[in-house]
Motif scaffolding. Sequence first.
Motif, PDB file in Angstrom:
ATOM      1  N   PRO A  41     -46.512 155.718 -16.103  1.00 17.63           N
ATOM      2  CA  PRO A  41     -47.275 155.766 -14.841  1.00 17.63           C
ATOM      3  C   PRO A  41     -48.781 155.898 -15.053  1.00 17.63           C
ATOM      4  N   PHE A  42     -49.201 156.614 -16.098  1.00 13.28           N
ATOM      5  CA  PHE A  42     -50.647 156.729 -16.371  1.00 13.28           C
ATOM      6  C   PHE A  42     -51.236 155.354 -16.670  1.00 13.28           C
ATOM      7  N   MET A  43     -50.590 154.623 -17.575  1.00  9.29           N
ATOM      8  CA  MET A  43     -51.114 153.312 -17.962  1.00  9.29           C
ATOM      9  C   MET A  43     -51.114 152.356 -16.772  1.00  9.29           C
ATOM     10  N   LYS A  45     -51.385 153.129 -13.658  1.00  4.52           N
ATOM     11  CA  LYS A  45     -52.392 153.503 -12.661  1.00  4.52           C
ATOM     12  C   LYS A  45     -53.799 153.136 -13.121  1.00  4.52           C
ATOM     13  N   TYR A  46     -54.078 153.304 -14.426  1.00  3.83           N
ATOM     14  CA  TYR A  46     -55.468 153.227 -14.873  1.00  3.83           C
ATOM     15  C   TYR A  46     -55.793 152.080 -15.835  1.00  3.83           C
ATOM     16  N   CYS A  47     -54.817 151.515 -16.514  1.00  9.13           N
ATOM     17  CA  CYS A  47     -55.147 150.660 -17.662  1.00  9.13           C
ATOM     18  C   CYS A  47     -54.605 149.225 -17.612  1.00  9.13           C
ATOM     19  N   THR A  48     -53.415 149.029 -17.081  1.00  9.97           N
ATOM     20  CA  THR A  48     -52.780 147.716 -17.241  1.00  9.97           C
ATOM     21  C   THR A  48     -53.371 146.650 -16.303  1.00  9.97           C
ATOM     22  N   TRP A  49     -54.379 146.998 -15.516  1.00  3.11           N
ATOM     23  CA  TRP A  49     -55.118 146.008 -14.726  1.00  3.11           C
ATOM     24  C   TRP A  49     -55.778 144.992 -15.657  1.00  3.11           C
ATOM     25  N   CYS A  50     -56.127 145.447 -16.841  1.00  3.20           N
ATOM     26  CA  CYS A  50     -56.818 144.588 -17.816  1.00  3.20           C
ATOM     27  C   CYS A  50     -56.072 144.521 -19.146  1.00  3.20           C
ATOM     28  N   HIS A  51     -55.383 145.603 -19.506  1.00  3.47           N
ATOM     29  CA  HIS A  51     -54.729 145.713 -20.816  1.00  3.47           C
ATOM     30  C   HIS A  51     -53.230 145.504 -20.679  1.00  3.47           C
ATOM     31  N   ALA A  52     -52.781 144.254 -20.563  1.00  7.82           N
ATOM     32  CA  ALA A  52     -51.341 143.985 -20.508  1.00  7.82           C
ATOM     33  C   ALA A  52     -51.061 142.696 -21.253  1.00  7.82           C
ATOM     34  N   ASN A  61     -60.848 140.468 -18.092  1.00  4.76           N
ATOM     35  CA  ASN A  61     -62.108 141.144 -17.785  1.00  4.76           C
ATOM     36  C   ASN A  61     -62.707 141.800 -19.023  1.00  4.76           C
ATOM     37  N   GLY A  62     -62.558 141.134 -20.154  1.00  5.70           N
ATOM     38  CA  GLY A  62     -63.181 141.600 -21.383  1.00  5.70           C
ATOM     39  C   GLY A  62     -62.330 142.539 -22.214  1.00  5.70           C
ATOM     40  N   ALA A  63     -61.189 142.973 -21.701  1.00  5.65           N
ATOM     41  CA  ALA A  63     -60.336 143.876 -22.489  1.00  5.65           C
ATOM     42  C   ALA A  63     -59.842 143.135 -23.729  1.00  5.65           C
ATOM     43  N   PRO A  64     -59.992 143.743 -24.904  1.00  7.91           N
ATOM     44  CA  PRO A  64     -59.634 143.035 -26.131  1.00  7.91           C
ATOM     45  C   PRO A  64     -58.145 142.704 -26.212  1.00  7.91           C
ATOM     46  N   TYR A  66     -54.547 142.317 -28.066  1.00 10.40           N
ATOM     47  CA  TYR A  66     -53.814 143.298 -28.895  1.00 10.40           C
ATOM     48  C   TYR A  66     -54.104 144.735 -28.482  1.00 10.40           C
ATOM     49  N   HIS A  67     -54.663 144.951 -27.331  1.00 12.41           N
ATOM     50  CA  HIS A  67     -54.746 146.283 -26.738  1.00 12.41           C
ATOM     51  C   HIS A  67     -53.983 146.189 -25.420  1.00 12.41           C
ATOM     52  N   ASP A  68     -52.651 146.176 -25.534  1.00  7.99           N
ATOM     53  CA  ASP A  68     -51.770 145.951 -24.389  1.00  7.99           C
ATOM     54  C   ASP A  68     -50.962 147.216 -24.114  1.00  7.99           C
ATOM     55  N   HIS A  81     -57.325 154.546 -30.852  1.00 11.92           N
ATOM     56  CA  HIS A  81     -58.310 153.950 -29.945  1.00 11.92           C
ATOM     57  C   HIS A  81     -58.173 154.520 -28.540  1.00 11.92           C
ATOM     58  N   ILE A  82     -56.940 154.697 -28.093  1.00  9.38           N
ATOM     59  CA  ILE A  82     -56.735 155.237 -26.745  1.00  9.38           C
ATOM     60  C   ILE A  82     -57.291 156.654 -26.674  1.00  9.38           C
ATOM     61  N   ASP A  83     -56.982 157.471 -27.672  1.00 12.46           N
ATOM     62  CA  ASP A  83     -57.487 158.845 -27.722  1.00 12.46           C
ATOM     63  C   ASP A  83     -59.020 158.861 -27.679  1.00 12.46           C
ATOM     64  N   PHE A  96     -64.744 156.771 -21.580  1.00  8.54           N
ATOM     65  CA  PHE A  96     -65.241 155.393 -21.681  1.00  8.54           C
ATOM     66  C   PHE A  96     -64.322 154.412 -20.964  1.00  8.54           C
ATOM     67  N   MET A  97     -63.059 154.754 -20.874  1.00  8.49           N
ATOM     68  CA  MET A  97     -62.073 153.927 -20.190  1.00  8.49           C
ATOM     69  C   MET A  97     -61.372 154.771 -19.141  1.00  8.49           C
ATOM     70  N   PRO A  98     -60.983 154.213 -18.000  1.00  4.81           N
ATOM     71  CA  PRO A  98     -61.312 152.857 -17.572  1.00  4.81           C
ATOM     72  C   PRO A  98     -62.805 152.726 -17.276  1.00  4.81           C
ATOM     73  N   GLY A 100     -66.143 151.084 -14.984  1.00  6.12           N
ATOM     74  CA  GLY A 100     -66.512 151.342 -13.591  1.00  6.12           C
ATOM     75  C   GLY A 100     -65.822 150.430 -12.588  1.00  6.12           C
ATOM     76  N   ARG A 101     -65.750 149.134 -12.907  1.00  6.87           N
ATOM     77  CA  ARG A 101     -65.230 148.182 -11.935  1.00  6.87           C
ATOM     78  C   ARG A 101     -63.878 147.634 -12.376  1.00  6.87           C
ATOM     79  N   CYS A 102     -62.983 147.498 -11.423  1.00  6.28           N
ATOM     80  CA  CYS A 102     -61.607 147.070 -11.692  1.00  6.28           C
ATOM     81  C   CYS A 102     -61.196 145.932 -10.760  1.00  6.28           C
TER      82      CYS A 102
HETATM   83  C1  HEC Z   1     -61.455 146.613 -15.789  1.00  9.14           C
HETATM   84  C2  HEC Z   1     -60.687 146.334 -16.978  1.00  9.14           C
HETATM   85  C3  HEC Z   1     -60.288 147.498 -17.856  1.00  9.14           C
HETATM   86  C4  HEC Z   1     -59.500 148.591 -17.546  1.00  9.14           C
HETATM   87  C5  HEC Z   1     -58.860 148.931 -16.231  1.00  9.14           C
HETATM   88  C6  HEC Z   1     -59.380 149.353 -18.759  1.00  9.14           C
HETATM   89  N1  HEC Z   1     -60.061 148.746 -19.770  1.00  9.14           N
HETATM   90 FE1  HEC Z   1     -60.111 149.288 -21.710  1.00  9.14          FE
HETATM   91  N2  HEC Z   1     -61.360 147.765 -22.144  1.00  9.14           N
HETATM   92  C7  HEC Z   1     -61.924 146.922 -21.210  1.00  9.14           C
HETATM   93  C8  HEC Z   1     -63.014 146.179 -21.810  1.00  9.14           C
HETATM   94  C9  HEC Z   1     -63.909 145.184 -21.118  1.00  9.14           C
HETATM   95  C10 HEC Z   1     -63.082 146.602 -23.161  1.00  9.14           C
HETATM   96  C11 HEC Z   1     -64.070 146.194 -24.223  1.00  9.14           C
HETATM   97  C12 HEC Z   1     -65.230 147.133 -24.027  1.00  9.14           C
HETATM   98  C13 HEC Z   1     -66.070 147.316 -25.195  1.00  9.14           C
HETATM   99  O1  HEC Z   1     -65.738 146.823 -26.277  1.00  9.14           O
HETATM  100  O2  HEC Z   1     -67.076 148.026 -25.029  1.00  9.14           O
HETATM  101  C14 HEC Z   1     -62.021 147.573 -23.332  1.00  9.14           C
HETATM  102  C15 HEC Z   1     -61.726 148.196 -24.527  1.00  9.14           C
HETATM  103  C16 HEC Z   1     -60.746 149.153 -24.676  1.00  9.14           C
HETATM  104  C17 HEC Z   1     -60.316 149.691 -25.946  1.00  9.14           C
HETATM  105  C18 HEC Z   1     -60.778 149.213 -27.301  1.00  9.14           C
HETATM  106  C19 HEC Z   1     -61.969 149.874 -27.789  1.00  9.14           C
HETATM  107  C20 HEC Z   1     -62.111 149.495 -29.236  1.00  9.14           C
HETATM  108  O3  HEC Z   1     -62.746 148.483 -29.522  1.00  9.14           O
HETATM  109  O4  HEC Z   1     -61.539 150.199 -30.053  1.00  9.14           O
HETATM  110  C21 HEC Z   1     -59.373 150.624 -25.700  1.00  9.14           C
HETATM  111  C22 HEC Z   1     -58.608 151.476 -26.691  1.00  9.14           C
HETATM  112  C23 HEC Z   1     -59.217 150.690 -24.252  1.00  9.14           C
HETATM  113  N3  HEC Z   1     -60.054 149.778 -23.679  1.00  9.14           N
HETATM  114  C24 HEC Z   1     -58.370 151.549 -23.614  1.00  9.14           C
HETATM  115  C25 HEC Z   1     -58.223 151.609 -22.239  1.00  9.14           C
HETATM  116  C26 HEC Z   1     -57.396 152.578 -21.562  1.00  9.14           C
HETATM  117  C27 HEC Z   1     -56.584 153.654 -22.271  1.00  9.14           C
HETATM  118  C28 HEC Z   1     -57.495 152.309 -20.236  1.00  9.14           C
HETATM  119  C29 HEC Z   1     -56.908 153.103 -19.113  1.00  9.14           C
HETATM  120  C30 HEC Z   1     -57.209 154.527 -19.120  1.00  9.14           C
HETATM  121  C31 HEC Z   1     -58.368 151.155 -20.082  1.00  9.14           C
HETATM  122  N4  HEC Z   1     -58.786 150.773 -21.321  1.00  9.14           N
HETATM  123  C32 HEC Z   1     -58.671 150.530 -18.874  1.00  9.14           C
HETATM  124  C33 HEC Z   1     -61.505 146.763 -19.921  1.00  9.14           C
HETATM  125  C34 HEC Z   1     -60.665 147.626 -19.242  1.00  9.14           C
END
Ligand code: HEC
Length: 139
Positions: A41-43, A45-52, A61-64, A66-68, A81-83, A96-98, A100-102
Amino acid sequence: MRHALILTLLVACGGGTPTPTGTVCPDPDPGTLTYDNFGKPFMEKYCTWCHAADIPRSQRNGAPIYHDYDSLLGVLETPDHIDEQAGSGPDASNDFMPPGRCPSVAGGSLSKSCAQPTEEERQQLAQWIACERNRPHTF
Ligand code: HEC
């Protein structure tokens, strides 16, 4: 004087680099935070919008890649990395994550402010990761 204080506060709050939280799973593992009751549920709610895994590179939206974080296996491929990006613990409070904009649908365009985890949820995240990575898994 006042300016110096404000500057100090800005540096203390706004700057910072991703830092390991130093969170350790208690021994024995209390088993209270699990993938099903917390991680998933945490992921979602906050993460899988971009990381799936099913969101193609062009829609992340720029999420790398292999970070799924739409599966436990995906989470356990980058636990450090998550920590360092989103966890909070004795050595660091990482927000740092999430970002600002989603998107309002996974993989969509950035259209709203991201929901932000509470400090307690960030501590639970670090705790869950610290414990989950040591548990037996069959994959
Ligand atoms: C709006 C889209 C978005 C959401 C939502 C988001 N991320 Fe990201 N994530 C990004 C982007 C863009 C980058 C690359 C940013 C950068 O390299 O500075 C990134 C990079 C990362 C990285 C890799 C950093 C590295 O290079 O080691 C991790 C880990 C990560 N996110 C975890 C999370 C987690 C955990 C959440 C939820 C709590 C989350 N992200 C939510 C867009 C998102």
